[in-house]
Each structure stands twice: as C-alpha cells, then as structure tokens.
Design an enzyme around this catalytic site. Structure first.
Site, PDB file in Angstrom:
ATOM      1  N   PRO A   2      -5.674  -2.227   9.683  1.00 56.18           N
ATOM      2  CA  PRO A   2      -4.752  -1.481  10.518  1.00 56.18           C
ATOM      3  C   PRO A   2      -4.229  -0.241   9.836  1.00 56.18           C
ATOM      4  O   PRO A   2      -3.497  -0.330   8.874  1.00 56.18           O
ATOM      5  CB  PRO A   2      -3.598  -2.463  10.733  1.00 56.18           C
ATOM      6  CG  PRO A   2      -3.801  -3.542   9.722  1.00 56.18           C
ATOM      7  CD  PRO A   2      -4.952  -3.182   8.881  1.00 56.18           C
ATOM      8  N   GLU A   3      -4.588   0.872  10.396  1.00 59.92           N
ATOM      9  CA  GLU A   3      -3.933   2.122  10.022  1.00 59.92           C
ATOM     10  C   GLU A   3      -3.001   2.452  11.173  1.00 59.92           C
ATOM     11  O   GLU A   3      -2.817   1.640  12.074  1.00 59.92           O
ATOM     12  CB  GLU A   3      -4.986   3.207   9.779  1.00 59.92           C
ATOM     13  CG  GLU A   3      -5.994   2.764   8.708  1.00 59.92           C
ATOM     14  CD  GLU A   3      -7.097   3.773   8.434  1.00 59.92           C
ATOM     15  OE1 GLU A   3      -6.799   4.975   8.466  1.00 59.92           O
ATOM     16  OE2 GLU A   3      -8.231   3.353   8.193  1.00 59.92           O
ATOM     17  N   HIS A  89      -5.621 -19.265  10.022  1.00 60.51           N
ATOM     18  CA  HIS A  89      -5.118 -17.987   9.536  1.00 60.51           C
ATOM     19  C   HIS A  89      -3.965 -17.432  10.369  1.00 60.51           C
ATOM     20  O   HIS A  89      -3.659 -16.241  10.302  1.00 60.51           O
ATOM     21  CB  HIS A  89      -6.250 -16.964   9.478  1.00 60.51           C
ATOM     22  CG  HIS A  89      -7.358 -17.362   8.562  1.00 60.51           C
ATOM     23  ND1 HIS A  89      -7.156 -17.637   7.225  1.00 60.51           N
ATOM     24  CD2 HIS A  89      -8.672 -17.587   8.783  1.00 60.51           C
ATOM     25  CE1 HIS A  89      -8.299 -17.985   6.660  1.00 60.51           C
ATOM     26  NE2 HIS A  89      -9.234 -17.966   7.590  1.00 60.51           N
ATOM     27  N   ARG A 107      -6.399 -12.520   5.044  1.00 61.60           N
ATOM     28  CA  ARG A 107      -6.176 -12.206   3.622  1.00 61.60           C
ATOM     29  C   ARG A 107      -4.720 -12.304   3.201  1.00 61.60           C
ATOM     30  O   ARG A 107      -4.413 -12.264   2.023  1.00 61.60           O
ATOM     31  CB  ARG A 107      -6.733 -10.800   3.324  1.00 61.60           C
ATOM     32  CG  ARG A 107      -8.242 -10.763   3.461  1.00 61.60           C
ATOM     33  CD  ARG A 107      -8.784  -9.378   3.213  1.00 61.60           C
ATOM     34  NE  ARG A 107      -8.706  -9.005   1.812  1.00 61.60           N
ATOM     35  CZ  ARG A 107      -9.123  -7.840   1.338  1.00 61.60           C
ATOM     36  NH1 ARG A 107      -9.643  -6.955   2.164  1.00 61.60           N
ATOM     37  NH2 ARG A 107      -9.021  -7.571   0.064  1.00 61.60           N
ATOM     38  N   ARG A 151       0.855  18.806  -6.554  1.00 63.80           N
ATOM     39  CA  ARG A 151       0.228  17.485  -6.621  1.00 63.80           C
ATOM     40  C   ARG A 151      -1.166  17.625  -7.189  1.00 63.80           C
ATOM     41  O   ARG A 151      -2.050  18.205  -6.559  1.00 63.80           O
ATOM     42  CB  ARG A 151       0.184  16.839  -5.225  1.00 63.80           C
ATOM     43  CG  ARG A 151       1.551  16.713  -4.571  1.00 63.80           C
ATOM     44  CD  ARG A 151       2.537  15.966  -5.458  1.00 63.80           C
ATOM     45  NE  ARG A 151       2.061  14.642  -5.795  1.00 63.80           N
ATOM     46  CZ  ARG A 151       2.428  13.548  -5.147  1.00 63.80           C
ATOM     47  NH1 ARG A 151       3.257  13.631  -4.146  1.00 63.80           N
ATOM     48  NH2 ARG A 151       1.954  12.376  -5.524  1.00 63.80           N
TER      49      ARG A 151
END
Length: 271
Positions: A2-3, A89, A107, A151
């Site tokens: 999931p983004e 799960h 997971r 950065r």
DNA sequence: CACGGATCCTGATGGC
DNA sequence: TGCCATCAGGATCCGT
C-alpha cells in the site's frame, strides 16, 4: 502493497459506510508492528465519526480519540456485515453496528494504534514529521524544490523517505521519476527548479491517476470490497526490467537503491 | 543532523 | 511436504 493510492482507495471503499457506527467488540489476532496502546474496553461503545488519511495512515476519528491504522507492506482491509471466519492472517477486527472492519496482513508490518483524546503524543510520534500531502493544497512546486536543496541523497530515496512529500512508495517513485524524465540516482540537490516542477506535477498526476484506477494490485491488494486495482497494467517502468520502454523501446533497467528495486529508462531519464 | 544499512515477518518463486 | 537463496507495495532504529 500500500502506497498512498492504495490507502486512499481503501479509505474511499468503506469510509461512507462506517461513519456513525458504534463499536461493539474488537478481536485481536497476532501482534502487529506496535501494541494497540489501550485496553479493548476503552474502544467499546465509541462511535466512528469519520475516516481520514494522512500519508499512508488511515485515521478513524472516534468519539473520544483516534484509531491510526497502517497497512505496512502486505496489509489490506475488508468491511462488511458478514465477513468470513477470522483467518490465519486476520489480526484486527473492529466489529461495529454497521459492519466489521478487518485488517488482513500476512507480514504484520502493519499497525493499529489508539491515541486517546487527551493523548497528543501518540499521534504526534507517528504523524508529526510527515511531509506535505501530494494531493493537497500545500503541495507547492517552489516549496518542493526548496525541500530538495541541500539533500545529498538520491532523489528516489528522498521520495521514499516521506520527508519532502508523503505517500510515494516504491512503485510510484519509479513511475513519477520516469514521467519527469529524471534518473532515480540523481542527487536531490542537483535537480533544477524546472525539473523539480516537472517532478512535482508528475507526482500529482501519477498518484491521482492511480487512485482513479483503484490502485495497484501486484500480488493481493484489494479495497475493502475485495476489488483489485488496475494501475499496474499501465506502469511505464515498474516491474518491467528488460522489457521495452513504452516510449523509446530501449530495455528498462533495474538497480538496487537502499535494498529496494528501482526501474528506469536510461534513454528517457537524464541524470 | 544526514545518511546508509540492518531489521521486523511471512509467503512466493526459481535454481539446484 | 526438498532445500536454499532471494525478493516483495514500509518505516523505524542504530551506527557513523
């Protein structure tokens, strides 16, 4: 999985149906990334007022506090009045008068955390340092360029960090950099103002389009109604190593950055 | 502080 | 019911 697009698609698929519900019980499975942070009885009887999203977190506003939910790498949600029996799960069931919201997460990198109404610190710790929302008013091209200044890290890894802008994960990082014509290894500080503007626009367009397509279903993502997404079918470079670039036909390259796979076209994307 | 790497966990896949 | 290595959509923590 999931983004931001998958989280938003998940939110849209159940937010309207759970609003106003009263929590009747909570069923926990195996431990997730963090402890829930409260006794179950503190949730019972509370109402779910609305469901918001911040970055990749889903925020359930309760009568007296906030439930923060994260899908981690492999999480998905389902919502309905009669879900199947709890499976191996399934690690969190929020049983309400209007249906059960279930987190399925093999997971277990996902999380469900309760922040009480008086407890500012809990939400602050998880949300306090997130960058701006890419689909919100605050995502400005010039400010984005400023955030890249100084950065030294590669632009792809800066996108993944969520410090400049939230919600761009491993799939969409490769995709937005392709659309902007920027090589993923380019140091963020070296990106000019015009190229930062291209990237800014690409982030908005790719994420909005992915939401419209129902997100990406690479293995098993689905929204809370069990429907898969279709964005992956039109990915320009992600998971296309060796296949011809959809623009110039040169073979798509793959490299590792920070132990994550990156995909790009060496012809279309310049350092 | 900024950066890079290790780490949490389970399952799928492919080579041998 | 083969075994082993590698990889998978995330994000925190730790050493430098």
């Amino acid at each position: 999985m999931p983004e931001l697009p998958e989280v938003e698609v998940t939110r849209l698929s159940f937010a309207g149906r759970i609003a106003g519900a009263r929590i009747e019980s909570v069923v926990l499975g195996k431990p997730l990334r963090w402890p829930l942070g409260c006794e179950l009885h503190q949730l019972l009887g509370q109402h779910v007022l609305q469901v918001r999203r911040r970055g990749k977190y889903l925020l359930l506003d309760l009568s007296q506090g906030l439930l923060l939910m994260h899908l981690g790498m492999s999480g998905s949600m389902s919502f309905g009045m009669s879900l199947p029996a709890v499976g191996k799960h399934d690690h969190f069931d929020l049983v309400t008068t209007l249906g059960t919201l279930r987190l399925h997460d093999p997971r277990r990198f996902g999380a469900v955390v309760y922040a009480g109404a008086e407890d500012e610190a809990v939400a602050q710790k998880l949300l306090g340092r997130l960058g701006v929302e890419p689909l919100g008013e605050g995502f400005d091209a010039l400010l984005f360029h400023q955030a890249l200044k100084g950065r030294k890290t590669a632009i792809k890894q800066l996108l993944l960090s969520g410090q400049a802008v939230v919600g761009v994960g491993n799939i969409y990082a490769s995709e937005v950099l392709f659309m902007a014509g920027i090589r993923p290894t380019t140091k963020a500080s070296l990106i000019s103002k015009p190229r930062a503007a291209l990237l800014h626009r690409a982030i908005q367009q790719v994420l909005a389009n992915a939401v419209a397509k129902g997100g990406s279903t690479l293995r098993d993502f689905s929204n809370a109604d069990g429907e898969a997404g279709h964005f992956q079918l039109e990915a320009m470079v992600y998971d296309r190593a060796g296949l011809p670039c959809r623009v110039c036909a040169a073979p798509v390259k793959t490299i590792r950055q920070g132990q994550r796979s990156t995909f790009y076209c060496a012809t279309c994307q310049k350092p």
